[in-house]
Each structure stands twice: as structure tokens, then as C-alpha cells.
Write an enzyme that holds these catalytic residues in place. Structure first.
Site, PDB file in Angstrom:
ATOM      1  N   SER A   1       0.792  -1.233   0.000  1.00  0.00           N
ATOM      2  CA  SER A   1       0.000   0.000   0.000  1.00  0.00           C
ATOM      3  C   SER A   1       0.821   1.278   0.000  1.00  0.00           C
ATOM      4  O   SER A   1       0.249   2.366  -0.094  1.00  0.00           O
ATOM      5  CB  SER A   1      -0.964   0.010   1.193  1.00  0.00           C
TER       6      SER A   1
ATOM      7  N   LYS B   1       0.032   3.609  -2.773  1.00  0.00           N
ATOM      8  CA  LYS B   1      -1.002   4.649  -2.726  1.00  0.00           C
ATOM      9  C   LYS B   1      -0.422   6.045  -2.571  1.00  0.00           C
ATOM     10  O   LYS B   1      -1.124   7.035  -2.797  1.00  0.00           O
ATOM     11  CB  LYS B   1      -1.983   4.343  -1.591  1.00  0.00           C
TER      12      LYS B   1
ATOM     13  N   SER C   1      -6.208   3.316   4.055  1.00  0.00           N
ATOM     14  CA  SER C   1      -5.609   2.545   2.964  1.00  0.00           C
ATOM     15  C   SER C   1      -6.644   1.699   2.227  1.00  0.00           C
ATOM     16  O   SER C   1      -6.389   0.539   1.877  1.00  0.00           O
ATOM     17  CB  SER C   1      -4.486   1.643   3.504  1.00  0.00           C
TER      18      SER C   1
END
Length: 385
Positions: free
Chosen positions: A46, A49, A106
Site C-alpha cells: 500500500s 497509494k 488505505s
């Protein structure tokens, strides 16, 4: 005394065997103070992101989005794997809430919502854009396959590249930096807590992002501001959340200490098992040193890229954004469509005194997505064939 020392050795963890890579650097100068396996390939999970939000902030900065705009949730986004908000297909989410959902919780479904709304309804096209912009800002060993970091063997990065990307966000979009420091966020009556525990336990911590998949293990970018110094630590592939947080804190403390003492930078290379993919599928080195890459990532102009390209050919499915009695009014609508949707419409005389605003050459799916995006931005439209 010997027994005491032996006991201390037994309880003190050997962290080097419990993570794959680590780095600490000065965010204001780009100086790397300590790095370990900084160019070893890893799955970023993640931490991906950060790039999704970088491109979202770029869209905000250039007027393609506003924080109060609403984004349409596709079926594909609704089907994203957890962690996710659980948004239903056809629903809407405000851009500011979408940013918080990605930065704080997230949420994979919301990362996909941002990707699809920013790049013509196609997450794959957005991932291509992510990789291209990565090259432009000096990330030499990074390849993105999706907007969230969900498992993909070709989805790769390094501690060095993640550090550069994070610094680029900090330098290019300081007005949005605060999103990475939000400790908790409430949406539809439910409160979500940031997984970066250093925000509440480490003096001066003001960001940034956690990551985890089964293959990548636990990763963290953590930033901290003390006096006139802003440092960043990157930890990749930690065995668990405790190791992730402890190593990040150790890196930051080590960095502040090194700056205070004037110590020389340290670079280490240890033996770590290679991941299954030996090299990124796309590799175009553009900067040979961290210093030159830092310059590209932070002092060069924010990368410019073209939004969705609409075919000029009057074939296939299209979308009409109204018919107007004057060419001037139609041109104003063209500008409105360009600003809010990022597409290039044309003015087409009808022969009856009206001027219609249209785009051509779309697939049925992309036309319907464009119509949905237009509706979310307050623009009336319809699909034609």
C-alpha cells in the site's frame, strides 16, 4: 556483569534479520543518512497509494478535480479486495473523503475509484501513468500494475524510490501534506484509525503511510519534524507491525542523532532472499545518484501529463454535453468539460442554428463512465451511437 550482558544480548532483537530494507534521509536536502539494501527490489504493497495520491493532488492543483467533487464508484472498484470501505457500485464519494480513505485507512476500493475517475475508467491506464510519472521524477526501479498495491509479481519498487516519491509529494504538494498525518477519520458513522502508530507514539511524527500484503510483509514510511529538521524513514519487508514501527523509530532517532553529531552517512548491503521477479518489467534509468534523483523529484517542475485522449474520428460511441444557441456558449461548455473532466470535446454545428458539444470515438463502457463522471460534476450529458 557478564550474566547481565548475556541477558541483554538475549532480549535485544536482531532487527537486521527481520526486515528487507531501510533508509533514513533529510527531506529538505535529500541527504541520505543511513541506508540498508536501499536498491533491493521489494513489493511496495500500500505504499503504492502514495503515488495514487500524488496524481490526485496533481489533478487538484491543475483544476481537474476539486475537494468537493464527487467520484462515481464502479462495479470494479466495489469488487476490490479488503482492506476497503465497502462502497457499493453506483454510489458516490467526495474527493476529500476519498483522499482520507486512502491516506488514513488505505482503502483499496477507494484507490481504484480515484484511478478510474482520473484516467477514463481504466485502472490499467492509470497504472501506466503512475509508472511514467515515476520515471519523470527519478524512480529508476519502480513499476506499478495497479493503484493500491494489491499483489502482482510485476508491481515493484525499492526503499530508495519510495523515499524519492514521498519527498516529491512533500515538495510538490505541501498544501496536501496534512492528509498523511491524520490520526483517525470518521465516515458514515464509522471511525477509522491510521495504521501508522508512530503518529501517536513518536515525538514529532507527522506522516506518512503503511503497507502490507502476505508477500511484501509489513512496510512503513514515517516522517518526523523536530526543530528545523524534517526526516523520513522507509522500512520495507518487516516481519510484523512491531518490527515495522520499531525500526522506523530507530531510523528516525539515528538520523536526528547523526545530524546533531555531524556523523558521515552510512550505507550497508546485507543478504536478503530475492523476490520472485528479478528485475522490473520496465526499467529506464534516468538518474544515477540519489542526489540527482532527489533534484528531479523535488525541484524540477511537477510532471505534466495529458488526460484521457478522445478520438477525433466521428465513429463509435460518443457523449454529447448539450446543444447551444451560440458558438460562444458552446465553447464555454468545451472549456467546462475540459476543466472538470479532462477531455477534449468539439463544437459541432447542427445546421439548424444550434451548436452541440460532443466527443467521439469511445467504447460503450468508456462513454458510460464519462457520462457518470459528467453527472458527478454537474454536467448534463447523454450517450449516443
Amino acid at each position: 556483569m557478564l550474566l547481565f550482558l548475556f541477558a541483554m544480548m538475549c532480549v535485544t532483537p536482531v532487527f537486521g534479520a527481520q526486515y528487507r530494507a531501510a533508509l533514513v534521509a533529510d527531506m529538505d536536502t535529500g541527504r541520505v543518512l543511513y541506508q540498508e539494501n536501499a536498491k533491493e527490489l521489494n513489493y511496495p504493497a500500500s505504499l503504492t497509494k502514495i503515488m495514487t495520491l500524488y496524481l490526485t493532488f496533481d489533478a487538484l492543483e491543475h483544476g481537474r478535480l476539486s475537494l468537493d467533487d464527487y467520484l462515481i464508484v464502479s462495479q470494479s472498484a466495489a469488487n476490490a479486495e479488503p482492506v476497503k470501505l465497502g462502497l457499493s457500485a453506483g454510489s458516490k464519494i467526495r474527493v476529500e473523503d476519498a483522499i482520507k480513505a486512502v491516506a488514513v485507512y488505505s482503502a483499496n476500493d477507494v484507490a481504484r475509484v480515484l484511478a478510474e475517475n482520473l484516467k477514463g475508467g481504466q485502472e490499467e491506464s492509470f497504472a501506466d501513468l503512475m509508472t511514467r510519472v515515476a520515471r519523470e521524477i527519478g524512480l529508476t526501479d519502480t513499476n506499478f500494475e495497479n493503484s493500491s498495491g494489491l499483489p502482482n509479481d510485476d508491481h515493484l519498487s525499492t526503499a530508495r524510490d519510495i523515499a524519492l516519491l514521498s519527498m516529491a509529494v512533500y515538495k510538490h504538494f505541501p498544501q496536501y501534506w496534512h492528509f498523511f498525518g491524520i490520526k483517525s477519520w470518521t465516515y458514515n458513522g464509522k471511525t477509522y484509525t491510521n495504521g501508522n502508530r508512530l503518529l501517536t507514539s513518536f515525538n514529532g511524527c507527522d506522516g506518512m503511510k503503511t503497507g502490507y500484503t502476505k508477500k511484501s510483509k509489513y512496510s512503513l514510511v514515517a516522517t518526523a519534524h523536530r526543530d528545523n529538521t524534517h526526516l523520513m524513514s522507509v522500512v520495507l519487508g518487516a516481519e510484523n507491525k512491531d518490527v515495522r514501527a520499531n525500526i522506523a523509530a530507530q531510523m528516525l532517532n539515528r538520523g536526528f542523532s547523526m545530524l546533531n553529531s555531524g556523523a558521515s552517512p552510512i550505507s550497508k548491503q546485507t543478504t536478503v532472499p530475492p523476490i520472485s521477479q528479478p528485475t522490473p518489467p520496465v526499467k529506464q534509468p534516468v538518474a544515477t545518484t540519489f542526489a540527482s534523483a532527489y533534484n528531479a523529484a523535488t525541484t524540477a517542475a511537477v510532471p505534466q501529463y495529458q488526460p484521457q485522449v478522445i478520438s477525433a474520428s466521428k465513429t463509435g460511441t460518443g457523449v454529447q454535453f448539450g446543444a447551444f444557441s451560440s458558438e460562444n456558449a458552446a465553447n464555454n461548455q468545451v472549456a467546462n468539460v475540459k476543466n472538470k473532466l479532462g477531455v477534449n470535446a468539439i463544437v459541432e454545428p447542427t445546421g439548424t442554428g444550434l451548436y452541440r458539444v460532443r466527443v467521439y470515438g469511445l467504447t460503450d463502457a468508456s462513454a458510460n463512465q464519462l457520462k457518470s463522471n459528467a453527472s458527478a460534476n454537474g454536467i448534463d450529458s447523454y450517450v449516443f451511437h
